[in-house]
Design a protein around this motif. Structure first.
Motif, PDB file in Angstrom:
ATOM      1  N   ILE A 138       0.814  -1.207   0.000  1.00 60.22           N
ATOM      2  CA  ILE A 138       0.000   0.000   0.000  1.00 60.22           C
ATOM      3  C   ILE A 138       0.850   1.260   0.000  1.00 60.22           C
ATOM      4  N   PHE A 191      -8.162  -6.541  -6.636  1.00 61.61           N
ATOM      5  CA  PHE A 191      -7.682  -5.650  -5.575  1.00 61.61           C
ATOM      6  C   PHE A 191      -6.522  -4.795  -6.080  1.00 61.61           C
ATOM      7  N   LEU A 211      -5.876  -0.592  -6.702  1.00 67.43           N
ATOM      8  CA  LEU A 211      -4.741   0.155  -6.161  1.00 67.43           C
ATOM      9  C   LEU A 211      -4.032   0.942  -7.261  1.00 67.43           C
ATOM     10  N   ILE A 262      -6.884   5.314  -0.821  1.00 66.64           N
ATOM     11  CA  ILE A 262      -6.554   3.907  -0.597  1.00 66.64           C
ATOM     12  C   ILE A 262      -6.753   3.491   0.858  1.00 66.64           C
ATOM     13  N   GLN A 263      -6.607   4.414   1.810  1.00 64.97           N
ATOM     14  CA  GLN A 263      -6.819   3.994   3.196  1.00 64.97           C
ATOM     15  C   GLN A 263      -8.276   3.596   3.407  1.00 64.97           C
ATOM     16  N   VAL A 288      -8.801   0.191   1.251  1.00 63.82           N
ATOM     17  CA  VAL A 288      -8.167  -0.985   1.832  1.00 63.82           C
ATOM     18  C   VAL A 288      -8.866  -1.409   3.123  1.00 63.82           C
ATOM     19  N   VAL A 294      -6.451  -8.761   1.677  1.00 57.53           N
ATOM     20  CA  VAL A 294      -5.358  -7.832   1.974  1.00 57.53           C
ATOM     21  C   VAL A 294      -4.167  -8.584   2.554  1.00 57.53           C
TER      22      VAL A 294
END
Length: 739
Positions: A210, A284, A288, A350-351, A354, A362
């Motif tokens: 990440i 996923f 990102l 993204i925070q 995710v 994850v």
């Protein structure tokens, strides 16, 4: 100075030609002998006027043929690569490098072969010999550690049979257990909370899928460093652009197969679950990648700073789960220190994304990224799928050798130690530092002349640019800090000796931890701006944040630096490399930093527009030739402008040294010094390439197939030297220029 058209260049002589040459040589020798006799007999002592046309002071001295080592090896190289049957005005690249393909091969694991790659291979072999040589009493502790690191890396038999390596499970369990969470190995993946585990990975690797955490100079004052938080460079897909193409993209399908059939299976995930998880993992990662910043040279990205309090407020999740443990581990207790971030939108997006993603996805993604990053340390059953996928994605048939892989790892993990070994053992830098430094100064002086004579730069921007060149910090071969034993010992204090029983992966983790601690020491002000990595690299690098240029020792040798050759070789080979690197002081990235390395907007709006127009010409030209001219634009400008700069500096040298005639390289008697300059330059960029590999690569910074021919087409000076008619293939009507 000789001015010969390309139609009269050297050809094999027949018998009649040979007799003519002998007769001319005999007549010339007799004439010179007669003139010498007249002088010895005092026939021209003033009492008797010399006959018309017999004044010895007007007899030109023909340039000598240079026979020293540098001249002979340069001549041999250029003759070998050249196809003299081709008209340079029709195809300059084939004229200078047409036979290169007959004497060179593409190495395993590489998309192309070039003179720089050949030299890198030679440096690697030299370093391999040093690293496998017996320990010497004079070896420093960290140099001995580098030798043992390389030895353990090459011992694949032990790696494949060592319990720490066999399945990677032991290490991965340690990671998860240290986070306080159960292992995911054996049966279905547990649905667990992932953020603390990411924090633990950050402590050990500074990279998670990440974010990436590091240290960067503060733009407002480049003498100070700040914490840097940015997007992670790690992805499972080899080229991120593949996610933007059609759904059944070859690279995406190959990635799915690799994950579901090989990697997840090695983690004991059932077949059906593995396929389902592989699909989720790919979706996923696609999400990102969608949020990633593409242009890190954008001033809006370069100047993103906030203090720790603001960071905690705006990025609460990242701070709580990613940063707290990291800051505590490296004793980074500060409240008001600036934090640099690559993109606030990315970090915020993204925070949230995710945190909403399934924990098992994850977690598994984190495991896979970590496995990929550790592929050089672990056994073949785990590392091979990742390596095979990378080879397929790059269009390369063979894997690089294990020796090459270990050389890359030891120079990356122990750059100071391997640099010291190389510098003290391979060749005497004292012989090349002085002429190389003198050449750098000659090129810099001419760059200043170019700036002063530029018609498109306004005075304000021009003066700032000249100041930046004058204050440029530089080192040739190595920076002074590498010869400071006290500093080297201090920097290696953490790097204690290894034992025979310590596994390679354990040694690698320990060295990584030491490097991380040294890395974060930069926040305390101990950073040295002259640390550029392994100094044996065949490279020249410019660092905008300190306005520093480093000329690595690896490049200061044949075929790029031949100080005892004629100046057209010196300027044509190494001078053009210096010239092109100096362009980065003003390009898209360098133009954002002033003479002290601080982020300052020193270009006026008018100058920026002029620059953009010139850059646009190159973009359009290279894109029309079949590559992504936007992604290679900065290096394309450097290739073209650097050639013009170096030739201008060479011509200035000729004007400043009228009594120093250039000697001739053996076999090149029919070429002018100007022509030889361009022949020498072209030999820097001879290449053979794997077309499939070049087309598959989406991340080129340089234009691999055009670095010779395109600057030749744009060069007025080259076409003048070879008398190429306008409209000929080498001399098209439309050209792009920077200076």
């Amino acid at each position: 100075m000789r001015h010969t058209s390309p139609t009269t260049r050297s050809r094999p002589s027949n018998g009649g030609d040979t007799m003519a040459v002998i007769l001319k040589a005999f007549v010339a020798s007799a004439f010179l002998a007669w003139m010498l006799l007249r002088q010895q007999l005092h026939l021209d002592d003033g009492n008797e006027p010399p006959g018309p046309g017999f004044n010895s002071t007007v007899i030109p001295t023909p340039p000598e043929v240079c026979t020293n080592r540098d001249c002979v090896v340069a001549a041999a190289l250029y003759h070998t690569n050249m196809d003299a049957d081709i008209d340079p005005c029709q195809d300059f690249g084939s004229f200078t490098c047409g036979n290169y393909r007959f004497y060179n091969e593409i190495p395993p694991g590489k998309p192309e072969q070039t003179p720089m790659n050949s030299l890198r291979n030679r440096v690697s072999k030299q370093l391999s010999e040093l690293l496998t040589s017996p320990d010497e009493p004079s070896d420093k502790q960290y140099e001995t550690l580098a030798k043992k690191y390389f030895k353990k890396c090459m011992d694949t038999k032990t790696i494949n049979n060592d319990p720490d390596h066999k399945k990677l499970m032991t290490v991965m369990k340690q990671v998860f257990n240290a986070s306080g969470y159960p292992s995911i190995f054996g049966g279905k993946l547990n649905s667990i909370l992932w953020p603390p585990m990411f924090g633990h990975l950050l402590l050990n690797t500074l990279n998670v899928p990440i974010v990436s955490v590091g240290v960067a100079p503060y733009g407002g004052d480049s003498s100070k460093n700040v914490l840097k938080i940015t997007q992670s460079p790690w992805t499972l897909i080899e080229y991120e652009d593949a996610y933007h193409e059609k759904p059944d993209n070859e690279l995406v399908e190959a990635l799915f197969k690799m994950l579901s059939e090989d990697v997840l299976k090695s983690l004991n995930v059932p077949v059906n679950d593995a396929k389902d998880m592989a699909r989720k993992i790919i979706e996923f990662e696609k999400e990102l990648v969608k949020h990633k910043v593409k242009n890190f040279n954008d001033p809006a990205v370069l100047s993103n700073y906030m203090n720790r309090t603001e960071f905690k407020q705006r990025l609460k999740t990242l701070n709580t789960h990613f940063m707290t443990g990291l800051l505590r581990r490296y004793k980074l207790h500060f409240r008001n220190t600036k934090v640099y971030y690559a993109s606030l939108n990315y970090l915020q997006d993204i925070q949230e994304f995710v945190m909403k993603a399934p924990s098992e996805v994850v977690m598994t993604y984190a495991v896979l990224i970590w496995m990929k990053s550790m592929s050089g340390y672990i056994d073949d059953t785990i590392s091979t799928p990742f390596k095979d996928y990378a080879r397929l994605a790059r269009g390369i048939k063979d894997q690089p050798s294990r020796e090459e892989e270990c050389i890359n790892m030891v120079t990356r993990d122990l750059p100071l130690a391997t640099s010291n070994l190389y510098l003290k053992s391979v060749f005497d830098l004292n012989k090349v530092q002085e002429p190389a430094t003198e050449l750098v100064e000659d090129i810099k002086k001419y760059v200043i002349e170019q700036l002063e004579g530029s018609k498109w730069l306004d005075d304000a921007t021009k003066n700032k640019a000249i100041t930046k060149i004058k204050k440029l910090r530089q080192w040739v071969g190595y920076p002074s800090c590498y010869k400071d034993d006290a500093l080297m010992n201090k920097k290696h204090k953490c790097f204690t000796p290894t034992s025979d029983s310590e596994s390679f992966i354990a040694l690698g983790q320990r060295i990584s931890q030491c490097n991380n601690e040294a890395y974060f020491d930069k926040l305390l002000g101990s950073d040295n701006p002259d640390e550029f990595g392994f100094l044996g690299d065949v490279n020249v690098a410019y660092q905008p944040s300190s306005n520093t240029m480093g000329f690595f020792s690896g490049i200061l040798q044949y075929p790029f630096l031949l100080p005892d050759a004629p100046k057209y070789v010196v300027f044509g080979a190494f001078g053009t490399i210096i010239g092109r690197e100096l362009q980065h002081v003003f390009d898209e990235l360098g133009s954002h930093n002033d003479e002290n390395g601080n982020l300052v907007n020193w270009w006026t709006a008018a100058a920026k527009q002029e620059f953009a127009d010139k850059a646009g010409c190159f973009d359009k030209q290279y894109t029309h030739a079949g590559i992504d001219g936007d992604s290679t634009n900065a290096e394309d400008i450097a290739d073209n402008a650097g050639l013009k700069t170096a030739f201008g500096a060479y011509r200035k040298w000729l004007n400043d040294h009228p009594n120093e005639p250039e000697k001739i390289l053996p076999g090149f008697e029919h070429y002018t010094p100007e022509q030889m300059f361009f022949i020498t330059w072209a030999n820097n960029w001879c290449n053979i390439y794997n077309k499939n590999a070049i087309e598959k690569s989406a991340d080129h910074v340089h234009a691999p197939t055009l670095r010779l021919n395109m600057p030749a087409l744009n060069s007025l000076e080259l076409n003048d030297a070879f008398s190429c008619p306008k409209g000929s293939p080498t001399n098209p009507e439309e050209k792009c220029n920077f200076w």
